[in-house]
Design a protein around this motif. Structure first.
Motif, mmCIF file in Angstrom:
data_model
loop_
_atom_site.group_PDB
_atom_site.id
_atom_site.type_symbol
_atom_site.label_atom_id
_atom_site.label_comp_id
_atom_site.label_asym_id
_atom_site.label_seq_id
_atom_site.Cartn_x
_atom_site.Cartn_y
_atom_site.Cartn_z
ATOM 1 N N LEU A 1 0.873 -1.169 0.000
ATOM 2 C CA LEU A 1 0.000 0.000 0.000
ATOM 3 C C LEU A 1 0.910 1.218 0.000
ATOM 4 O O LEU A 1 1.630 1.470 0.961
ATOM 5 C CB LEU A 1 -0.900 -0.029 1.243
ATOM 6 C CG LEU A 1 -1.968 1.055 1.296
ATOM 7 C CD1 LEU A 1 -2.942 0.925 0.136
ATOM 8 C CD2 LEU A 1 -2.725 1.004 2.619
ATOM 9 N N LEU A 2 0.903 1.953 -1.111
ATOM 10 C CA LEU A 2 1.785 3.117 -1.224
ATOM 11 C C LEU A 2 1.215 4.283 -0.421
ATOM 12 O O LEU A 2 0.020 4.298 -0.100
ATOM 13 C CB LEU A 2 1.949 3.495 -2.706
ATOM 14 C CG LEU A 2 2.723 2.468 -3.540
ATOM 15 C CD1 LEU A 2 2.629 2.798 -5.022
ATOM 16 C CD2 LEU A 2 4.177 2.399 -3.087
ATOM 17 N N PRO A 3 2.041 5.283 -0.091
ATOM 18 C CA PRO A 3 1.610 6.390 0.779
ATOM 19 C C PRO A 3 0.325 7.093 0.306
ATOM 20 O O PRO A 3 -0.436 7.590 1.121
ATOM 21 C CB PRO A 3 2.796 7.357 0.724
ATOM 22 C CG PRO A 3 3.964 6.492 0.445
ATOM 23 C CD PRO A 3 3.470 5.386 -0.424
ATOM 24 N N LYS B 1 2.541 5.856 -17.966
ATOM 25 C CA LYS B 1 2.039 7.030 -17.261
ATOM 26 C C LYS B 1 0.523 6.924 -17.119
ATOM 27 O O LYS B 1 -0.172 6.671 -18.114
ATOM 28 C CB LYS B 1 2.416 8.276 -18.070
ATOM 29 C CG LYS B 1 2.044 9.587 -17.414
ATOM 30 C CD LYS B 1 2.577 10.722 -18.262
ATOM 31 C CE LYS B 1 1.684 11.944 -18.176
ATOM 32 N NZ LYS B 1 2.064 12.978 -19.113
ATOM 33 N N VAL B 2 0.027 7.119 -15.902
ATOM 34 C CA VAL B 2 -1.417 6.966 -15.688
ATOM 35 C C VAL B 2 -1.948 8.061 -14.784
ATOM 36 O O VAL B 2 -1.193 8.692 -14.042
ATOM 37 C CB VAL B 2 -1.736 5.601 -15.043
ATOM 38 C CG1 VAL B 2 -1.237 4.471 -15.881
ATOM 39 C CG2 VAL B 2 -1.143 5.514 -13.656
ATOM 40 N N LEU B 3 -3.257 8.270 -14.846
ATOM 41 C CA LEU B 3 -3.884 9.214 -13.935
ATOM 42 C C LEU B 3 -4.552 8.473 -12.787
ATOM 43 O O LEU B 3 -4.233 8.649 -11.640
ATOM 44 C CB LEU B 3 -4.865 10.094 -14.706
ATOM 45 C CG LEU B 3 -4.130 10.974 -15.731
ATOM 46 C CD1 LEU B 3 -5.093 11.669 -16.669
ATOM 47 C CD2 LEU B 3 -3.233 11.995 -15.027
ATOM 48 N N GLY B 4 -5.490 7.618 -13.109
ATOM 49 C CA GLY B 4 -6.116 6.806 -12.070
ATOM 50 C C GLY B 4 -6.768 5.622 -12.736
ATOM 51 O O GLY B 4 -7.654 5.792 -13.557
ATOM 52 N N THR B 5 -6.325 4.430 -12.439
ATOM 53 C CA THR B 5 -6.767 3.299 -13.233
ATOM 54 C C THR B 5 -6.314 1.963 -12.645
ATOM 55 O O THR B 5 -5.594 1.932 -11.658
ATOM 56 C CB THR B 5 -6.216 3.439 -14.676
ATOM 57 O OG1 THR B 5 -6.405 2.237 -15.362
ATOM 58 C CG2 THR B 5 -4.745 3.726 -14.659
ATOM 59 N N THR C 1 -2.489 4.091 -3.300
ATOM 60 C CA THR C 1 -2.399 3.214 -4.469
ATOM 61 C C THR C 1 -1.986 1.808 -4.028
ATOM 62 O O THR C 1 -1.099 1.650 -3.192
ATOM 63 C CB THR C 1 -1.374 3.791 -5.466
ATOM 64 O OG1 THR C 1 -1.933 4.968 -6.042
ATOM 65 C CG2 THR C 1 -1.057 2.791 -6.579
ATOM 66 N N GLN C 2 -2.691 0.827 -4.584
ATOM 67 C CA GLN C 2 -2.397 -0.548 -4.198
ATOM 68 C C GLN C 2 -1.565 -1.245 -5.268
ATOM 69 O O GLN C 2 -1.808 -1.064 -6.452
ATOM 70 C CB GLN C 2 -3.699 -1.328 -3.998
ATOM 71 C CG GLN C 2 -4.647 -0.685 -3.001
ATOM 72 C CD GLN C 2 -5.936 -1.472 -2.884
ATOM 73 O OE1 GLN C 2 -6.015 -2.441 -2.145
ATOM 74 N NE2 GLN C 2 -6.923 -1.075 -3.660
ATOM 75 N N PHE D 1 -1.681 -2.957 -10.607
ATOM 76 C CA PHE D 1 -1.838 -1.685 -9.926
ATOM 77 C C PHE D 1 -3.291 -1.234 -9.861
ATOM 78 O O PHE D 1 -4.023 -1.365 -10.847
ATOM 79 C CB PHE D 1 -1.060 -0.582 -10.672
ATOM 80 C CG PHE D 1 0.420 -0.822 -10.727
ATOM 81 C CD1 PHE D 1 1.252 -0.347 -9.726
ATOM 82 C CD2 PHE D 1 0.974 -1.530 -11.778
ATOM 83 C CE1 PHE D 1 2.622 -0.561 -9.782
ATOM 84 C CE2 PHE D 1 2.332 -1.748 -11.844
ATOM 85 C CZ PHE D 1 3.174 -1.262 -10.835
ATOM 86 N N ASP D 2 -3.677 -0.697 -8.718
ATOM 87 C CA ASP D 2 -4.942 0.033 -8.621
ATOM 88 C C ASP D 2 -4.567 1.431 -8.135
ATOM 89 O O ASP D 2 -4.291 1.639 -6.958
ATOM 90 C CB ASP D 2 -5.883 -0.685 -7.654
ATOM 91 C CG ASP D 2 -7.301 -0.192 -7.812
ATOM 92 O OD1 ASP D 2 -7.479 0.917 -8.373
ATOM 93 O OD2 ASP D 2 -8.232 -0.896 -7.396
#
Lengths: 352, 194
Positions: free
Chosen positions: A134-136, A190-194, A139-140, A170-171
């Motif tokens: 679990l990133l800060p 590169k992603v925004l939210g996905t 993001t999972q 990735f989530d």
């Protein structure tokens, strides 16, 4: 006397093999000859009629065979599963060892050389183990076997950049200000939210990105101008050897560099075959045995040798749940094509 | 059964351990698979054993079913392996070319322009085709296999599969042509009635 070409086209049509130009050709042929058009409709009529066997099975006969089959099944299920208990124990030992390593890796912070000496966090998994991070920013990340994720201490403050070798799902939490960027040896994603999967093992020939939801942009590390946008349920596979070459040569061979394809969603789940590993399922859909072996070797922490070149390139399909043993996986693959295998300690030999 | 119906059944088996779906699949595939296995083994009883062994394995590996693209193709390949293994265990006696060992006929037609005796004639012509050609025809028409699938199953080139299918089609067309004038009349009358 009906022309051979017409018969050939009719055969193709009824086999579902007619190409668009051939369909056009057939239509033109039929338009010219009303008799042939009648013939074609008779063929349609005939293909609607179902075939049966002259000396087919009577219902009681099938019932009797079914009963025999059920008896066989019960006999089979009563057999004890030899060897699998020992195997599971082995896997537990491996898992415990991996957990230790993981904790060690997670705690292991080191300084990187550069303009800013920022601490770097590393999470790595060994063969036969997986991990969840679990990133800060929330993001999972699900990390598959023999994979490594690294991110700097300022992750989430100004940017969200991580580096990856191996495979991860990735989530990503949405944050328009700070795009989420994954660096692999070959590509940047590169992603925004996905939600998506990246597979970048060093010993695989390809780097794959599979998108489940949202959108991602992929650029080549050696040629950042070359960008690809993925839509949901698309997978891009990039040839590592080509992508690692210099820009000039890569351009020339652009046609062989990458493959973009639609993937099929897996029924009753929100993912695809590419992301089943997150649910602890192994799924192979017409994959070369060579590639399957590499995957199994990571999954079960074994060495796999294939003795035959032709076998290496043969395609197999299969899927298994988490609890399945290596033997069960190999048995299920054998259903789509014959081979022999021997498991000795941590070495598997597959032969024709 | 349509491809969709078969897919639905295999999903029920894989995800819900549905025994009755499994039985339905067995009833559907039994005659075709036995005829196929019998072309290798030449022993109907043993062929039935082979087919039921295939189904035992299908049930054991039912979790894998959802990953299979074309179940018909898959189960015919599994049956081929099982039959060849049986022959091998018997030290290779009785091997014949993979084909269709049983004779075919059309089920009672429901609604057809083609007269019953013509259907019988066509079935007769199909049965006179070489057994491999007959099998190719049935796999494509009844089991919905693609040229590519038939080619891998029988170890042939796609071109050969296409040629064999064309040969079967040619025989069918020849018989249909014989009575073409009658059908033309039938058609004309139908048009008038409309």
């Amino acid at each position: 006397m009906t022309a051979n070409r017409l018969i050939q086209l009719l055969a193709k049509k009824k086999s579902g093999e007619l190409s668009l130009p051939e369909l056009k050709e057939l239509r033109e042929l039929l338009a010219q000859h009303p008799e042939d058009a009648l013939l074609a409709s008779l063929v349609d009529d005939l293909f609607r009629q179902r075939l049966d066997y002259e000396n087919g099975y009577a219902v009681p006969e099938v019932d009797a065979l079914l009963q025999r089959l059920h008896r066989k099944q019960t006999a089979q299920e009563a057999l004890p599963e030899r060897g699998s208990k020992l195997f599971r124990l082995n896997r537990m030992v491996v898992a415990a060892a991996c957990l230790l390593l993981l904790v060690g890796a997670g705690l292991y912070l080191f300084y990187i050389s550069g303009n800013r000496s920022l601490k770097q966090n590393v999470v790595a998994t060994k063969k036969g183990s997986k991990s969840y991070i679990l990133l800060p920013d929330g993001t999972q990340v699900w990390l598959n076997a023999e994979s490594r994720v690294a991110y700097k201490d300022d992750y989430g403050k100004k940017n969200r950049e991580i580096s990856l070798t191996g495979e991860a799902y990735f989530d990503v939490i949405k944050d328009k200000e700070r795009p989420f960027i994954i660096h692999t040896e070959t590509i940047d994603v590169k992603v925004l939210g996905t939600t998506f999967n990246v597979r970048a093992y060093k010993n695989d020939g390809h780097t794959e990105t599979t998108l489940i939801r949202g959108s991602v942009e992929i650029s080549m590390r050696k040629d950042p101008a070359r960008k690809f946008l993925l839509k949901p349920f698309e997978k891009i596979s990039i040839d590592n050897s080509g992508a690692l070459q210099n820009k000039g040569t890569a351009d020339k061979e652009a046609g062989f560099l990458y493959a973009l394809k639609k993937i099929k969603p897996v029924a009753d789940s929100s993912g695809a075959a590419e992301t089943q590993w997150v649910q602890n399922r192994l799924v192979f859909d017409k994959q070369r045995l060579d590639d399957i072996a590499r995957e199994l070797s990571r999954w079960f922490d074994v060495e796999i040798f294939i003795t035959d070149n032709k076998l290496r390139n043969t395609e197999y399909s299969g899927a298994v749940e988490e609890a399945a043993s290596l033997g069960q996986v190999l048995e299920s693959l054998k259903l789509t094509g014959a081979f022999h295998y021997a498991i000795r300690n941590k070495t598997v030999t597959i032969s024709p | 059964m349509t491809t969709e119906e078969i897919k639905a059944l295999t999903e029920l088996i894989a995800e819900r351990n549905d025994h009755s779906a499994f039985d339905q699949l067995f009833r559907h595939y039994l005659p075709g698979l036995v005829s196929f296995a019998n072309s290798v083994i030449n022993d109907r009883h043993q062929s039935e054993e082979v087919v039921s062994d295939v189904f035992v394995k299908i049930w054991e590996n039912r979790k894998t079913l959802t990953a299979i693209r074309n179940f018909s193709h898959y189960i015919y390949i599994a049956t081929r392996h099982q039959a060849l293994n049986y022959i091998k265990s018997r030290k290779g006696t009785g091997f014949e070319e993979l084909g269709e060992s049983g004779s075919l006929s059309f089920k009672t037609p429901e609604k057809s322009m083609i007269a019953k005796e013509n259907l019988q004639k066509i079935a007769g012509a199909i049965n006179e085709l070489p057994s491999r050609c007959r099998l190719i025809f049935r796999l494509i028409k009844e089991e919905g296999l693609k040229y590519q699938d038939v080619a891998t199953l029988l170890g042939l080139s796609i071109k050969t599969v296409e040629n064999q299918m064309t040969i079967a089609m040619k025989r069918i067309v020849e018989i249909l042509e014989e009575s073409l004038p009658e059908y033309a009349m039938y058609y004309a009358q139908k048009k008038v009635q409309k």
